[in-house]
Design an enzyme around this catalytic site. Structure first.
Site, PDB file in Angstrom:
ATOM      1  N   HIS A  23     -31.910  25.987  58.014  1.00 37.04           N
ATOM      2  CA  HIS A  23     -31.512  27.383  58.162  1.00 37.04           C
ATOM      3  C   HIS A  23     -32.605  28.201  58.852  1.00 37.04           C
ATOM      4  O   HIS A  23     -33.312  29.003  58.226  1.00 37.04           O
ATOM      5  CB  HIS A  23     -31.171  27.981  56.796  1.00 37.04           C
ATOM      6  N   SER A  26     -31.568  31.737  55.210  1.00 36.81           N
ATOM      7  CA  SER A  26     -32.463  30.804  54.522  1.00 36.81           C
ATOM      8  C   SER A  26     -32.624  31.248  53.079  1.00 36.81           C
ATOM      9  O   SER A  26     -33.282  32.259  52.794  1.00 36.81           O
ATOM     10  CB  SER A  26     -33.822  30.751  55.222  1.00 36.81           C
ATOM     11  N   SER A  27     -32.043  30.494  52.149  1.00 34.80           N
ATOM     12  CA  SER A  27     -32.087  30.881  50.742  1.00 34.80           C
ATOM     13  C   SER A  27     -33.511  30.996  50.236  1.00 34.80           C
ATOM     14  O   SER A  27     -33.872  31.973  49.566  1.00 34.80           O
ATOM     15  CB  SER A  27     -31.317  29.858  49.897  1.00 34.80           C
ATOM     16  N   HIS A  53     -29.000  20.048  54.124  1.00 31.57           N
ATOM     17  CA  HIS A  53     -28.429  20.623  52.903  1.00 31.57           C
ATOM     18  C   HIS A  53     -27.439  19.702  52.202  1.00 31.57           C
ATOM     19  O   HIS A  53     -27.001  19.991  51.088  1.00 31.57           O
ATOM     20  CB  HIS A  53     -27.735  21.952  53.245  1.00 31.57           C
ATOM     21  N   GLU A  95     -25.613  23.772  50.566  1.00 31.82           N
ATOM     22  CA  GLU A  95     -26.069  22.810  49.558  1.00 31.82           C
ATOM     23  C   GLU A  95     -25.162  22.845  48.328  1.00 31.82           C
ATOM     24  O   GLU A  95     -24.809  21.797  47.777  1.00 31.82           O
ATOM     25  CB  GLU A  95     -27.512  23.110  49.155  1.00 31.82           C
TER      26      GLU A  95
END
Length: 341
Positions: A74, A255-256, A107, A159
């Site tokens: 990401h 982007s987590s 992911h 994910e």
């Protein structure tokens, strides 16, 4: 996998001799340089490095095109760079011609996606991070023993979609303690939990505590699902945020782990901003700031951090130092298909 993951220790700040910056206009309160403190660890993790290297090797060693399902990691700059070198990114497999090579992103994917790839006779090269693969294996194991699996994560994250797909009939997604309070399961004595690998450690702990209070027989993975790199980067940003006037987190909005770093600094009471690149920096953010902390999510290239440092130096004299809380030497082996090439 070779890994050494020591307990984070907030070490002293050390000045980096290769990054002294004194150019730029004097700051409002005189010529005293601004301190730019780099959180360490930051930027690429082992899973991201592995995924990018897989695509790079395929582009180098195989005739194109090389397709990649979803973003390989990401970060918009990584994706743009690989596109410029010939990678073709697609949202779904029906965009990939039958018999072509397709890479699954870091992911992970659901069993349904794997079955679709087989049906279309695609040559799959799996770039799933091994730590995500671990979560998938746990989901299958917990389901096989008859548990309801509670997955802690963010809806619509790739994910999470992949992990949910391992056992959709017996897996439920929660994000907050409030979700736990509303949770209904078939057997309260047979409940297990898993987590997305890129969550905020402190917030996830609250959800797990709520689950344990609701389901005393709750079982979990043998080791934490939140990955070492996520934890280390959060520990590092927590350390530097305490002494900074503002925190800049380098990473893309999807982007987590980058978003979690930004939120963590803000929860600690320090203004924090997520920037995809140096061009996103608002000079007003650092007006009067004596110390600016900089970090980067696990999918952000190191060169983006360098550009942010240069941009801060352009805004006034700056001395760059580093605050390290952990040493990372994790390496993940490449998949057989790539090693053989």
């Amino acid at each position: 996998m070779e890994a050494r993951m020591p307990d984070p220790v907030a070490g002293p700040i050390t000045e980096k001799s290769d990054h002294p910056r004194t150019e730029g206009d004097p700051q409002e309160d005189g010529d005293t340089p601004r301190r730019v403190v780099l959180a360490d660890p930051r930027s690429y993790c082992a899973g991201v490095e592995r995924a990018i290297e897989i695509v790079e090797r395929l582009l180098r060693d195989r005739p194109g095109p090389i397709y990649v399902r979803k973003q390989i990691v990401h970060n918009s700059h990584v994706v743009a760079d690989l596109e410029s070198r010939g990678a073709e990114f697609v949202d779904e497999l029906d965009e990939v011609p039958t018999g072509s090579t397709v890479v699954f992103s870091a992911h992970g994917v659901s069993p349904a996606v794997r079955a679709a790839a087989e049906q279309r006779r695609l040559e799959v090269v799996d770039a799933t991070c091994p730590l995500v693969t671990k979560v998938h294996a746990e989901a299958r194991r917990f389901t096989a023993r008859g548990d309801t699996v509670v997955l802690i994560g963010h809806a619509d994250h790739e994910e999470v979609e992949g992990t949910l797909g391992e056992a959709p009939e017996t897996t439920v997604l929660v994000e907050t303690p409030q979700d736990v309070a509303r949770l209904e399961v078939a057997d309260p004595e047979k409940v297990s939990y898993l987590t997305q690998t890129t969550l905020a450690v402190d917030e996830t702990r609250e959800v797990i505590e709520a689950l344990r209070a609701r389901f005393p027989a709750l079982r979990g993975p043998g080791s934490e699902d939140i990955c070492y790199a996520t934890t280390n980067r959060q520990d590092a940003v927590a350390a530097v945020a305490q002494e900074a006037d503002v925190v800049l987190v380098v990473g893309s909005a999807n982007s987590s782990n980058s978003v979690r770093l930004t939120e963590l600094a803000q929860r600690l009471g320090t203004p924090a901003h997520l920037v995809d690149s140096a061009r996103d920096i608002d000079p007003d953010w650092v007006v009067g700031a004596r110390t600016v902390a900089v970090t980067a999510g696990a999918s952000a290239p190191p060169w983006l951090v360098e550009e942010v440092i240069d941009a801060l130096a352009d805004l006034g004299p700056a001395i760059v130092s580093e605050h390290s809380v952990a040493t990372e030497d994790v390496l993940f082996a490449l998949p057989r298909e790539v090693r053989e090439v």
